[in-house]
Design an enzyme around this catalytic site. Structure first.
Site, PDB file in Angstrom:
ATOM      1  N   LYS A 116       2.659  -3.120   6.179  1.00  0.00           N
ATOM      2  CA  LYS A 116       2.490  -3.306   5.186  1.00  0.00           C
ATOM      3  C   LYS A 116       4.007  -3.647   4.895  1.00  0.00           C
ATOM      4  CE  LYS A 116      -1.189  -3.761   3.690  1.00  0.00           C
ATOM      5  NZ  LYS A 116      -1.922  -5.293   2.666  1.00  0.00           N
ATOM      6  N   TYR A 119      -1.107   0.155   9.778  1.00  0.00           N
ATOM      7  CA  TYR A 119      -1.580  -1.184   9.294  1.00  0.00           C
ATOM      8  C   TYR A 119      -0.074  -0.317   7.968  1.00  0.00           C
ATOM      9  CZ  TYR A 119      -3.627  -0.804   3.886  1.00  0.00           C
ATOM     10  OH  TYR A 119      -3.552  -2.015   2.835  1.00  0.00           O
ATOM     11  N   SER A 164       0.678  -1.051  -0.184  1.00  0.00           N
ATOM     12  CA  SER A 164       0.049   0.051   0.015  1.00  0.00           C
ATOM     13  C   SER A 164       1.057   1.436   0.381  1.00  0.00           C
ATOM     14  CB  SER A 164      -0.931  -0.329   1.207  1.00  0.00           C
ATOM     15  OG  SER A 164      -1.676   1.246   1.193  1.00  0.00           O
TER      16      SER A 164
END
Ligand code: UDP
Length: 336
Positions: free
Chosen positions: A144, A140, A116
């Protein structure tokens, strides 16, 4: 190739499954259906299960003779990652590590990973290249990076061949294939706007109009989910042909502000959209625009639907024909 798609019943996952099938790959979907939809992968071998279920994975690899995998099975609600970091570390990192280790030790050494733009945090240079410093502003994004790092080590130790695709803002739908975006709760801008048009919401909240951008609202790079999905096919094919792996941004290289997206949605739907300025959302960088030069030159990727208007049009077709997402019958046929 026989490809295991973990998280294949999700929004992006189901489009990746379609793209792989369209070029003749045999796909097996593994999904726990926590956020995915069985209806999104109706004509595909489907296994309900967890990415960290080692016994299941070993059985799947041998039963279906899996040669490669795509990993999209992650917790992805950015806001939630700041309320419950443990959930993201346990799932994306912990379970992800079990998934990676089990696959590699079962002999699957080709992996395409859904990463991402969140890995960059608030970038300094625009458009963002893959070499830009990593500075996530939410858990988040941090998870990643962790998975990318794990793949790097597995390459060194076990010869894993991998590609991480750093998605910018996926939107739209594969019109005519009965799949589209259906999150619960929905947090993404374009579906929220279109749900407002459909009368499912009263208004769109514009999260902040005091950013240092021309109209004060955040700028994002929207990419059609089908273009994004084709990149997975190119990545898979490149890895299986023995080409070097690595990290690729996936965006169109063009930014649109929240206000501009609202205007495009008004043009596409022919309706005035009620929008109101609301407080900023925590962890939102003002501008995120990709440089996709690397994937264009290395993998020959190009966007077939680079225009935001076309992206929104496809999303609108999906939402209009599936106003309740997958949970209720289709109102009328999608118009191709
Ligand atoms: N956004 C907004 N209102 C909403 C949802 C999103 O103003 O109801 C903004 C959000 O702050 C961001 C942009 O729209 O600047 C895209 O947000 P989205 O959640 O779709 O994707 P993200 O950029 O977070 O991956």
């Amino acid at each position: 190739m026989r490809v295991l798609v973990a998280g294949g019943a999700g929004y992006i996952g189901s489009h990746v499954v379609l793209a792989l099938q369209q070029v003749g790959h045999q796909v097996i979907v593994l999904d726990n259906l926590q956020t995915g939809h069985r209806e999104a992968v109706e004509n595909v071998p489907f296994v309900l299960g967890d990415i960290a279920d080692e016994t299941l994975l070993i059985r799947l690899v041998s039963e279906y003779k899996i040669e490669a995998a795509v990993h999209l099975a992650a917790e992805s609600t950015v806001g939630l990652s700041m309320q419950d970091p443990g959930l993201f570390f346990k799932h994306n990192t912990g379970k992800g590590a079990v998934f990676l280790d089990t696959l590699v030790k079962s002999g699957v050494k080709i992996l395409v990973f859904s990463s991402s733009a969140a890995v960059y945090g608030s970038p300094i240079n625009m458009p963002i290249c893959e070499t830009h410093r990593l500075n996530p502003v939410n858990v988040y994004g941090a998870t990643k990076i962790m998975f990318e790092e794990m793949m790097r080590w597995y390459e060194q130790v076990y010869g894993l061949r991998w590609i991480a695709l750093r998605y910018f803002n996926a939107a739209g739908a594969a019109v005519g294939h009965g799949i589209g975006e259906d999150h619960n709760p929905e947090t993404h801008l374009i579906p929220i706007i279109l749900q407002t048009v459909l009368g499912k919401r009263q208004k769109v909240n514009i999260f902040g109009n005091d950013y240092s951008t021309p109209d004060g609202t955040c700028i994002r790079d929207y990419i059609h989910v089908s273009d994004l999905s084709r990149a997975h096919v190119l990545a898979m094919d490149a890895l299986s042909a023995g080409e070097a792996g690595g990290i690729y941004n996936l965006g169109n290289g063009q930014g649109f502000s929240v206000q501009e997206v609202v205007k495009v949605c008004e043009r596409v739907t022919g309706q005035k959209i009620a929008a109101e300025i609301a407080p900023r959302r925590q962890g939102d960088p003002p501008i995120l625009v990709a440089s996709a030069d690397r994937i264009k030159s290395d993998l020959g990727w190009t966007a077939e639907h680079p225009e935001l208007e076309g992206i929104v049009t496809s999303a609108w077709k999906w939402h209009r024909s599936h106003p309740w997402g997958y949970s209720k019958p289709v109102l009328k046929d999608e118009r191709k």
